[in-house]
Scaffold this motif. Structure first.
Motif, short mmCIF file in Angstrom:
data_model
loop_
_atom_site.label_atom_id
_atom_site.label_comp_id
_atom_site.label_asym_id
_atom_site.label_seq_id
_atom_site.Cartn_x
_atom_site.Cartn_y
_atom_site.Cartn_z
N ARG A 35 43.20 47.41 45.75
CA ARG A 35 44.37 46.50 45.80
C ARG A 35 45.65 47.30 45.99
O ARG A 35 46.50 46.96 46.83
CB ARG A 35 44.43 45.70 44.50
N SER A 41 47.90 41.51 47.19
CA SER A 41 48.22 40.76 45.98
C SER A 41 46.96 40.60 45.15
O SER A 41 45.83 40.84 45.63
CB SER A 41 48.77 39.38 46.36
N ASN A 42 47.12 40.15 43.91
CA ASN A 42 45.95 39.89 43.07
C ASN A 42 45.08 38.80 43.67
O ASN A 42 43.85 38.86 43.61
CB ASN A 42 46.38 39.50 41.66
N ALA A 43 45.72 37.78 44.27
CA ALA A 43 44.95 36.70 44.88
C ALA A 43 44.13 37.22 46.05
O ALA A 43 42.97 36.82 46.24
CB ALA A 43 45.90 35.59 45.35
N GLN A 44 44.71 38.09 46.87
CA GLN A 44 43.97 38.65 48.01
C GLN A 44 42.81 39.52 47.53
O GLN A 44 41.71 39.48 48.11
CB GLN A 44 44.91 39.45 48.90
N GLY A 46 41.22 39.16 44.72
CA GLY A 46 40.21 38.23 44.22
C GLY A 46 39.46 37.55 45.35
O GLY A 46 38.27 37.26 45.23
N LEU A 47 40.14 37.32 46.46
CA LEU A 47 39.49 36.69 47.61
C LEU A 47 38.39 37.60 48.17
O LEU A 47 37.32 37.12 48.56
CB LEU A 47 40.54 36.41 48.69
#
Length: 430
Positions: A35, A41-44, A46-47
């Motif tokens: 990351r 980002s954290n969302a990316q 996680g994706l």
């Protein structure tokens, strides 16, 4: 099959399962460094982690259902090559969000082609108690591979580069492919289904098999919710504790609970054989639900108590895993065993997806992760969902397997010993 051949087949497929699982948790270990390296980002990030399971979900109904129509060994080899390509591609070519999504999804599709098809290779060649024991050992191998994946990726990251952490699982998967090619003989399905691929209606009509899969849904809901939230709960319970108190850190507790769960899978499978499958699963799932509720209600007040209950709950939570899977496979119509396994796997994955989300939603609705009562409610609701598994067994009363509890439970005198035969003696009876 002679006992020596059955043992050899079980050892080979369990070893292959562990080798193909060595890339399962690699990205989870490397999430934070990658990351930061790629500026995600954290969302990316996680994706990318979710892409693995997305690949699995898309591929599993097709690849596992295909084992009804072609040699499962061929499907397994295709799955292993997909997994090797995904890990190797990640190691050599991943340089950001898009490429990481692609190769991690490919690795997930590879798991769809190896895990359940490997189970099919055992189920088609073994019967009775030998089949049940082999399924228990194979299911436990999943846990061995998962735990080993964490340790391997962490060790390689410390000693070398992150790319090698993906490259080694790719090589291990190719080694597993060689084992299967050398030691597992080709064997096309004896009975081919008359329906089209992905037609699950005959499977859904088989109440004996579907009920075990419903229990698996409840099991997976509990398992993945706890694996997602246990460390956070233990960290909450540890807040304010005196450092150096001698109790292990939350991550160490979670690892210990997972390792204990590997042994409980085999023990639970053996109890199903000796005492009866329904009886064993009813007791184990009920105990798991009760212990999980106690963990949420009592663990927040004392870290020592939380650790003790977590180490008790971990093995109880996994103990019925092999028993419900063997129940679904053993009661399947042989012509639809692949479709049965595909449905079983999809239900398990659905539980794994919704369980962690529902747990977090209850936690938020009850006041948030800083409120002791919120954790109590989250674990209580989780226990209620877990009890849906035993409830389904009590209401629908699926059949045990031949040899379970010395054939005392769930089978009449007219039942044969062939896998997939219902209590009435008819294949796949509803």
């Amino acid at each position: 099959m002679p006992a020596s051949s059955a043992r050899r087949l079980t050892v080979v497929l369990c070893a292959a399962e562990v080798l193909t699982m060595l890339g399962f948790s690699t990205f989870a270990v490397l999430l934070a460094p990658l990351r930061d390296l790629w500026g995600l980002s954290n969302a990316q990030a996680g994706l990318i982690g979710g892409a693995f399971f997305a690949g699995y979900t898309i591929a599993v109904p097709v690849l596992v259902s295909l084992t009804d129509r072609v040699d499962p060994r061929r499907v397994w080899i295709v799955g292993a090559l997909l997994a090797a390509a995904g890990n190797a591609g990640f190691a050599a070519l991943a340089d950001g969000l898009a490429t990481a999504l692609l190769f991690h999804a490919l690795a997930g599709a590879g798991l769809a082609g190896t895990y359940m098809p490997g189970l099919r290779l055992l189920a088609d060649r073994l019967e009775g108690r030998a089949q049940s024991r082999a399924v228990a050992l194979y299911t436990a191998s999943f846990g061995v591979g998962t735990a080993s994946s964490y340790l391997l990726a962490d060790w390689i990251l410390r000693a070398a580069t992150w790319r090698l952490a993906f490259g080694v699982p790719a090589i291990a998967t190719l080694l597993a492919t060689a084992l299967v090619l050398l030691w597992v003989r080709p064997e096309p399905p004896r009975i081919r289904p008359p329906t089209r691929l992905l037609d699950f209606r005959p499977v859904l009509r088989n109440r004996h098999s579907v009920t075990w899969s419903l229990a698996y849904f409840a099991h997976s809901w509990e398992l993945y919710a706890v694996r997602s939230w246990l460390i956070a709960f233990l960290a909450f319970a540890a807040a304010g504790q005196v450092p150096g108190s001698g109790w292990p850190a939350p991550a160490q507790v979670a690892f210990g609970a997972s390792v204990l769960g590997i042994f409980s899978i085999v023990l639970g499978g053996e109890c199903s054989i000796q005492l009866g499958r329904k009886r064993t699963v009813l007791v184990l799932m009920s105990l798991s639900a009760a212990t999980g509720a106690a963990l949420g209600i009592l663990g927040g007040s004392s870290y020592a108590l939380a650790v003790t209950l977590a180490l008790l709950h971990g093995p109880l939570m996994t103990s019925e895993s092999a028993s419900v899977t063997a129940g679904a496979l053993g009661n399947a119509d042989p012509a639809y065993r692949g479709a049965t396994m595909a449905l079983h796997s999809m239900l398990g994955f659905a539980g794994g997806v919704f369980g962690p989300v529902a747990f977090g939603a209850v936690l938020d609705a009850a006041g948030g992760s800083g409120v002791p009562g919120a954790w109590s409610w989250a674990f209580a609701v989780l226990a209620a969902v877990t009890l849906a598994g035993p409830l389904a067994l009590l209401v629908i009363r699926p059949a045990d397997l031949p040899g379970d509890g010395r054939d005392r439970a769930g089978r009449g005198p007219g039942t044969t010993s062939g896998c997939g035969t219902s209590p009435s003696g008819r294949r796949g009876a509803g």
